[in-house]
Scaffold this motif. Structure first.
Motif, PDB file in Angstrom:
ATOM      1  N   UNK A 229       0.823  -1.197   0.000  1.00  0.00           N
ATOM      2  CA  UNK A 229       0.000   0.000   0.000  1.00  0.00           C
ATOM      3  C   UNK A 229       0.857   1.247   0.000  1.00  0.00           C
ATOM      4  N   UNK A 230       0.367   2.312  -0.642  1.00  0.00           N
ATOM      5  CA  UNK A 230       1.165   3.528  -0.747  1.00  0.00           C
ATOM      6  C   UNK A 230       1.080   4.415   0.502  1.00  0.00           C
ATOM      7  N   UNK A 231       0.268   4.001   1.468  1.00  0.00           N
ATOM      8  CA  UNK A 231       0.151   4.777   2.708  1.00  0.00           C
ATOM      9  C   UNK A 231       0.193   3.847   3.918  1.00  0.00           C
ATOM     10  N   UNK A 232       1.050   2.839   3.858  1.00  0.00           N
ATOM     11  CA  UNK A 232       1.134   1.829   4.914  1.00  0.00           C
ATOM     12  C   UNK A 232       1.882   2.396   6.119  1.00  0.00           C
ATOM     13  N   UNK A 258       1.457  -1.706  -6.349  1.00  0.00           N
ATOM     14  CA  UNK A 258       1.250  -0.695  -5.311  1.00  0.00           C
ATOM     15  C   UNK A 258      -0.198  -0.225  -5.385  1.00  0.00           C
ATOM     16  N   UNK A 259      -0.924  -0.408  -4.286  1.00  0.00           N
ATOM     17  CA  UNK A 259      -2.336  -0.058  -4.232  1.00  0.00           C
ATOM     18  C   UNK A 259      -2.554   1.167  -3.348  1.00  0.00           C
ATOM     19  N   UNK A 260      -3.646   1.843  -3.598  1.00  0.00           N
ATOM     20  CA  UNK A 260      -4.039   2.963  -2.752  1.00  0.00           C
ATOM     21  C   UNK A 260      -4.491   2.434  -1.393  1.00  0.00           C
ATOM     22  N   UNK A 261      -3.844   2.925  -0.322  1.00  0.00           N
ATOM     23  CA  UNK A 261      -4.261   2.499   1.007  1.00  0.00           C
ATOM     24  C   UNK A 261      -3.102   2.077   1.863  1.00  0.00           C
ATOM     25  N   UNK A 262      -3.439   1.474   2.995  1.00  0.00           N
ATOM     26  CA  UNK A 262      -2.449   1.146   3.997  1.00  0.00           C
ATOM     27  C   UNK A 262      -2.030  -0.308   4.007  1.00  0.00           C
TER      28      UNK A 262
END
Length: 290
Positions: A229-232, A258-262
């Motif tokens: 995730x790009x905001x992990x 790479x996915x949007x989110x944590x």
């Protein structure tokens, strides 16, 4: 005359026996039915258990194995956390066996490393030793989430000396403990000390390096799928890019997603994309020859 009758009778019995034996030998074997075995023990610790799902019509010539390894920060979690993948795998890969494992969780008395790698090794060794009884071919895919992805990567890159693992699915796995994301955290040295059995490593070992899969990649590593995730908040995206670069340099087939989110809390469409990519890798690297 009496002697002749005895000979004829004896030959008749022998002929009948041979005929029956041939008839019995020519009977087709009954196909094996699907079976499920829950909480199979593979060690002395109560946590050393796995669930085993065997497909119908399995055989030692074709039935390869997909192993699921849960996360939980090496100190928590349970194999039930990976149950969501099992219906999909059964549907998409009906000829594969599935093993969903627990390992001994780290606590004040039981360090994670290398014990959790050795737990996975014990599972693979047990399945290999029972291949004829279970009717499986001991070639494996490892699909791990978070700490389970770290364990899976480490096992393939450092412990799989017999090359039984053919692919690794890495879902938000920590891959580089030398990353400033970890090394500059003032609590990190205490965490590492708590997780490592120092007696299992030579004096002076740099644990952050030795326990980082991205630093253990070689040309013997298996094809690897990476999902981050790009905001992990737990595993920096730099861990993903470092592992990706190491696989590039070793010329190992891999894909970074790479996915949007944590930390795995992604949109359903991304979760389905992840499943589909894992499935495609299974088709390619753990193919069943029918």
């Amino acid at each position: 005359m009496k002697k002749l009758l005895v000979i004829i009778l004896f030959l008749g019995i022998q002929f009948g026996y041979v005929s029956c034996s041939k008839d019995n030998d020519s009977r087709p074997e009954q196909p094996l039915v699907a079976e499920t075995f829950l909480n199979v023990s593979y060690g002395n610790n109560a946590q050393e258990k796995y669930d085993l799902y065997l497909p119908e019509n399995r055989s030692t010539e074709k039935t390869k194995v997909i192993v699921l390894v849960h996360g939980g920060g090496w100190t928590g979690g349970d194999k039930a956390d990976m149950d969501f993948l099992i219906p999909y795998i059964k549907l998409r890969h009906p000829d594969h066996a599935i093993v969903n494992i627990n390992y001994v969780l780290a606590d004040i008395n039981t360090p994670a490393f290398p014990n959790q790698f050795l737990d996975l090794d014990a599972v693979i060794n047990k399945l290999t030793s029972e291949k004829d009884e279970l009717h499986i071919l001991p070639e494996f895919a490892l699909i791990g989430a978070s700490a389970g992805a770290h364990i899976s990567l480490m096992y393939d890159y450092a412990y799989d000396t017999d090359d039984q693992v053919k692919l690794v699915g890495d879902i938000v796995g920590p891959s580089d403990f030398t990353d400033p994301f970890y090394s500059e955290n003032p609590d990190f040295p205490f965490l590492m000390a708590a997780l490592v059995d120092e007696n299992a490593y030579p004096p002076g070992t740099n644990y952050a390096e030795v326990l980082s899969p991205a630093l253990r990649v070689s040309n013997n590593s298996s094809p690897t799928l990476l999902f981050y995730g790009n905001a992990d908040p737990l595993v920096s995206l730099s861990n993903a890019t470092t592992l990706n670069s190491a696989l590039d340099n070793a010329q190992i087939d891999h894909t970074l997603n790479i996915y949007e989110g944590g930390h795995g809390d992604w949109a359903n469409v991304d979760i389905e994309d992840m499943k589909a990519q894992i499935s495609a890798y299974v088709d390619t690297y753990l193919e069943v020859d029918n």
